[in-house]
Design a protein around this motif. Structure first.
Motif, PDB file in Angstrom:
ATOM      1  N   ALA A   1      56.974 -34.373  70.056  1.00  0.00           N
ATOM      2  CA  ALA A   1      56.695 -34.096  71.463  1.00  0.00           C
ATOM      3  C   ALA A   1      56.284 -32.639  71.530  1.00  0.00           C
ATOM      4  O   ALA A   1      56.626 -31.839  70.669  1.00  0.00           O
ATOM      5  CB  ALA A   1      57.928 -34.344  72.320  1.00  0.00           C
ATOM      6  N   PHE A   2      55.524 -32.281  72.564  1.00  0.00           N
ATOM      7  CA  PHE A   2      55.125 -30.886  72.679  1.00  0.00           C
ATOM      8  C   PHE A   2      55.270 -30.406  74.102  1.00  0.00           C
ATOM      9  O   PHE A   2      55.313 -31.180  75.046  1.00  0.00           O
ATOM     10  CB  PHE A   2      53.705 -30.660  72.167  1.00  0.00           C
ATOM     11  N   HIS A   3      55.374 -29.135  74.225  1.00  0.00           N
ATOM     12  CA  HIS A   3      55.479 -28.459  75.519  1.00  0.00           C
ATOM     13  C   HIS A   3      54.458 -27.330  75.514  1.00  0.00           C
ATOM     14  O   HIS A   3      54.522 -26.445  74.655  1.00  0.00           O
ATOM     15  CB  HIS A   3      56.889 -27.907  75.723  1.00  0.00           C
ATOM     16  N   VAL A   4      53.523 -27.376  76.439  1.00  0.00           N
ATOM     17  CA  VAL A   4      52.524 -26.314  76.543  1.00  0.00           C
ATOM     18  C   VAL A   4      53.162 -25.135  77.258  1.00  0.00           C
ATOM     19  O   VAL A   4      53.775 -25.292  78.312  1.00  0.00           O
ATOM     20  CB  VAL A   4      51.276 -26.814  77.319  1.00  0.00           C
ATOM     21  N   LEU A   5      53.031 -23.963  76.664  1.00  0.00           N
ATOM     22  CA  LEU A   5      53.597 -22.768  77.275  1.00  0.00           C
ATOM     23  C   LEU A   5      52.741 -22.323  78.453  1.00  0.00           C
ATOM     24  O   LEU A   5      51.515 -22.405  78.400  1.00  0.00           O
ATOM     25  CB  LEU A   5      53.676 -21.638  76.251  1.00  0.00           C
ATOM     26  N   ALA A   6      53.409 -21.845  79.493  1.00  0.00           N
ATOM     27  CA  ALA A   6      52.688 -21.298  80.646  1.00  0.00           C
ATOM     28  C   ALA A   6      51.890 -20.082  80.188  1.00  0.00           C
ATOM     29  O   ALA A   6      52.225 -19.447  79.192  1.00  0.00           O
ATOM     30  CB  ALA A   6      53.672 -20.911  81.741  1.00  0.00           C
ATOM     31  N   THR A   7      50.851 -19.744  80.913  1.00  0.00           N
ATOM     32  CA  THR A   7      49.970 -18.647  80.523  1.00  0.00           C
ATOM     33  C   THR A   7      50.741 -17.362  80.257  1.00  0.00           C
ATOM     34  O   THR A   7      50.529 -16.697  79.263  1.00  0.00           O
ATOM     35  CB  THR A   7      48.904 -18.408  81.610  1.00  0.00           C
ATOM     36  N   LYS A   8      51.668 -17.010  81.136  1.00  0.00           N
ATOM     37  CA  LYS A   8      52.423 -15.771  80.956  1.00  0.00           C
ATOM     38  C   LYS A   8      53.248 -15.822  79.668  1.00  0.00           C
ATOM     39  O   LYS A   8      53.337 -14.844  78.940  1.00  0.00           O
ATOM     40  CB  LYS A   8      53.332 -15.530  82.159  1.00  0.00           C
ATOM     41  N   GLN A   9      53.834 -16.982  79.365  1.00  0.00           N
ATOM     42  CA  GLN A   9      54.635 -17.126  78.152  1.00  0.00           C
ATOM     43  C   GLN A   9      53.763 -17.141  76.900  1.00  0.00           C
ATOM     44  O   GLN A   9      54.175 -16.678  75.850  1.00  0.00           O
ATOM     45  CB  GLN A   9      55.439 -18.416  78.199  1.00  0.00           C
ATOM     46  N   ALA A  10      52.571 -17.699  77.009  1.00  0.00           N
ATOM     47  CA  ALA A  10      51.704 -17.852  75.843  1.00  0.00           C
ATOM     48  C   ALA A  10      51.089 -16.523  75.402  1.00  0.00           C
ATOM     49  O   ALA A  10      50.712 -16.370  74.251  1.00  0.00           O
ATOM     50  CB  ALA A  10      50.605 -18.863  76.139  1.00  0.00           C
ATOM     51  N   GLN A  11      50.987 -15.575  76.296  1.00  0.00           N
ATOM     52  CA  GLN A  11      50.380 -14.284  75.989  1.00  0.00           C
ATOM     53  C   GLN A  11      51.467 -13.259  75.706  1.00  0.00           C
ATOM     54  O   GLN A  11      51.736 -12.377  76.508  1.00  0.00           O
ATOM     55  CB  GLN A  11      49.490 -13.822  77.156  1.00  0.00           C
ATOM     56  N   ILE A  12      52.102 -13.393  74.558  1.00  0.00           N
ATOM     57  CA  ILE A  12      53.185 -12.480  74.206  1.00  0.00           C
ATOM     58  C   ILE A  12      52.806 -11.680  72.963  1.00  0.00           C
ATOM     59  O   ILE A  12      52.049 -12.158  72.120  1.00  0.00           O
ATOM     60  CB  ILE A  12      54.505 -13.232  73.955  1.00  0.00           C
ATOM     61  N   PRO A  13      53.329 -10.475  72.845  1.00  0.00           N
ATOM     62  CA  PRO A  13      53.075  -9.707  71.618  1.00  0.00           C
ATOM     63  C   PRO A  13      53.695 -10.418  70.419  1.00  0.00           C
ATOM     64  O   PRO A  13      54.775 -10.986  70.515  1.00  0.00           O
ATOM     65  CB  PRO A  13      53.778  -8.378  71.865  1.00  0.00           C
ATOM     66  N   THR A  14      53.003 -10.400  69.322  1.00  0.00           N
ATOM     67  CA  THR A  14      53.502 -10.987  68.082  1.00  0.00           C
ATOM     68  C   THR A  14      53.603  -9.885  67.049  1.00  0.00           C
ATOM     69  O   THR A  14      52.686  -9.098  66.891  1.00  0.00           O
ATOM     70  CB  THR A  14      52.534 -12.093  67.601  1.00  0.00           C
ATOM     71  N   TRP A  15      54.709  -9.846  66.351  1.00  0.00           N
ATOM     72  CA  TRP A  15      54.963  -8.779  65.393  1.00  0.00           C
ATOM     73  C   TRP A  15      54.987  -9.341  63.987  1.00  0.00           C
ATOM     74  O   TRP A  15      55.500 -10.429  63.750  1.00  0.00           O
ATOM     75  CB  TRP A  15      56.300  -8.119  65.692  1.00  0.00           C
ATOM     76  N   PHE A  16      54.453  -8.590  63.064  1.00  0.00           N
ATOM     77  CA  PHE A  16      54.536  -8.885  61.644  1.00  0.00           C
ATOM     78  C   PHE A  16      55.691  -8.061  61.106  1.00  0.00           C
ATOM     79  O   PHE A  16      55.648  -6.839  61.138  1.00  0.00           O
ATOM     80  CB  PHE A  16      53.213  -8.503  60.965  1.00  0.00           C
ATOM     81  N   ILE A  17      56.763  -8.727  60.672  1.00  0.00           N
ATOM     82  CA  ILE A  17      57.941  -7.995  60.234  1.00  0.00           C
ATOM     83  C   ILE A  17      58.244  -8.288  58.764  1.00  0.00           C
ATOM     84  O   ILE A  17      57.838  -9.326  58.232  1.00  0.00           O
ATOM     85  CB  ILE A  17      59.176  -8.310  61.107  1.00  0.00           C
ATOM     86  N   TYR A  18      58.941  -7.362  58.133  1.00  0.00           N
ATOM     87  CA  TYR A  18      59.327  -7.527  56.733  1.00  0.00           C
ATOM     88  C   TYR A  18      60.547  -6.655  56.467  1.00  0.00           C
ATOM     89  O   TYR A  18      60.896  -5.769  57.247  1.00  0.00           O
ATOM     90  CB  TYR A  18      58.174  -7.150  55.796  1.00  0.00           C
ATOM     91  N   TYR A  19      61.190  -6.913  55.352  1.00  0.00           N
ATOM     92  CA  TYR A  19      62.381  -6.173  54.953  1.00  0.00           C
ATOM     93  C   TYR A  19      62.036  -4.699  54.775  1.00  0.00           C
ATOM     94  O   TYR A  19      61.099  -4.349  54.064  1.00  0.00           O
ATOM     95  CB  TYR A  19      62.945  -6.767  53.664  1.00  0.00           C
ATOM     96  N   ASN A  20      62.807  -3.826  55.414  1.00  0.00           N
ATOM     97  CA  ASN A  20      62.516  -2.401  55.482  1.00  0.00           C
ATOM     98  C   ASN A  20      62.439  -1.707  54.122  1.00  0.00           C
ATOM     99  O   ASN A  20      61.630  -0.808  53.931  1.00  0.00           O
ATOM    100  CB  ASN A  20      63.578  -1.713  56.348  1.00  0.00           C
ATOM    101  N   GLU A  21      63.260  -2.103  53.176  1.00  0.00           N
ATOM    102  CA  GLU A  21      63.316  -1.402  51.899  1.00  0.00           C
ATOM    103  C   GLU A  21      62.410  -2.017  50.833  1.00  0.00           C
ATOM    104  O   GLU A  21      62.471  -1.633  49.671  1.00  0.00           O
ATOM    105  CB  GLU A  21      64.758  -1.360  51.415  1.00  0.00           C
ATOM    106  N   ARG A  22      61.590  -2.937  51.217  1.00  0.00           N
ATOM    107  CA  ARG A  22      60.708  -3.588  50.255  1.00  0.00           C
ATOM    108  C   ARG A  22      59.321  -2.954  50.299  1.00  0.00           C
ATOM    109  O   ARG A  22      58.772  -2.692  51.369  1.00  0.00           O
ATOM    110  CB  ARG A  22      60.589  -5.070  50.571  1.00  0.00           C
ATOM    111  N   VAL A  23      58.740  -2.730  49.147  1.00  0.00           N
ATOM    112  CA  VAL A  23      57.376  -2.227  49.059  1.00  0.00           C
ATOM    113  C   VAL A  23      56.443  -3.412  49.290  1.00  0.00           C
ATOM    114  O   VAL A  23      56.608  -4.469  48.687  1.00  0.00           O
ATOM    115  CB  VAL A  23      57.109  -1.595  47.671  1.00  0.00           C
ATOM    116  N   LEU A  24      55.471  -3.226  50.176  1.00  0.00           N
ATOM    117  CA  LEU A  24      54.528  -4.311  50.468  1.00  0.00           C
ATOM    118  C   LEU A  24      53.588  -4.525  49.288  1.00  0.00           C
ATOM    119  O   LEU A  24      53.077  -3.567  48.711  1.00  0.00           O
ATOM    120  CB  LEU A  24      53.706  -3.987  51.712  1.00  0.00           C
ATOM    121  N   SER A  25      53.350  -5.785  48.983  1.00  0.00           N
ATOM    122  CA  SER A  25      52.372  -6.097  47.943  1.00  0.00           C
ATOM    123  C   SER A  25      50.980  -5.745  48.459  1.00  0.00           C
ATOM    124  O   SER A  25      50.781  -5.515  49.664  1.00  0.00           O
ATOM    125  CB  SER A  25      52.430  -7.587  47.597  1.00  0.00           C
TER     126      SER A  25
END
Length: 98
Positions: free
Chosen positions: A37-61
């Motif tokens: 089943a699916f639920h379509v997000l309202a426009t205000k909910q669908a337009q949210i900032p998205t963050w790319f996160i990773y472990y702080n002490e890890r060197v990025l490849s």
């Protein structure tokens, strides 16, 4: 939990083991083959900032560094396009008003 494939994510959701937030185009492909089943997000909910996160002490490849850089460029480009489009619409509205 972390999964390496969309099939794994969809399979767990279809088995009742959780929920997922996916783009409509991806979810629609699975709607005919899975019990979902699916639920379509309202426009205000669908337009949210998205963050790319990773472990702080890890060197990025190298790959993750490139991905992070690409996402930053894409985000900046979309912001510029949004501002340009908004200004163009305002200008167009002003030009057609009597």
């Amino acid at each position: 939990m972390e999964f390496g494939t969309l099939d794994g994510i969809i399979g767990c959701v279809a088995a009742g083991l959780g929920v997922s937030l996916l783009p409509c185009a991806i979810a629609e492909k699975y709607m005919t083959t899975q019990s979902l089943a699916f639920h379509v997000l309202a426009t205000k909910q669908a337009q949210i900032p998205t963050w790319f996160i990773y472990y702080n002490e890890r060197v990025l490849s190298a790959d993750l560094t490139i991905l992070s850089f690409t996402l930053a460029i894409l985000s900046a480009t979309l912001t510029i396009l949004s501002v340009t489009l908004t200004d163009s619409i305002r200008h167009f509205d002003d030009s057609i008003r009597p």
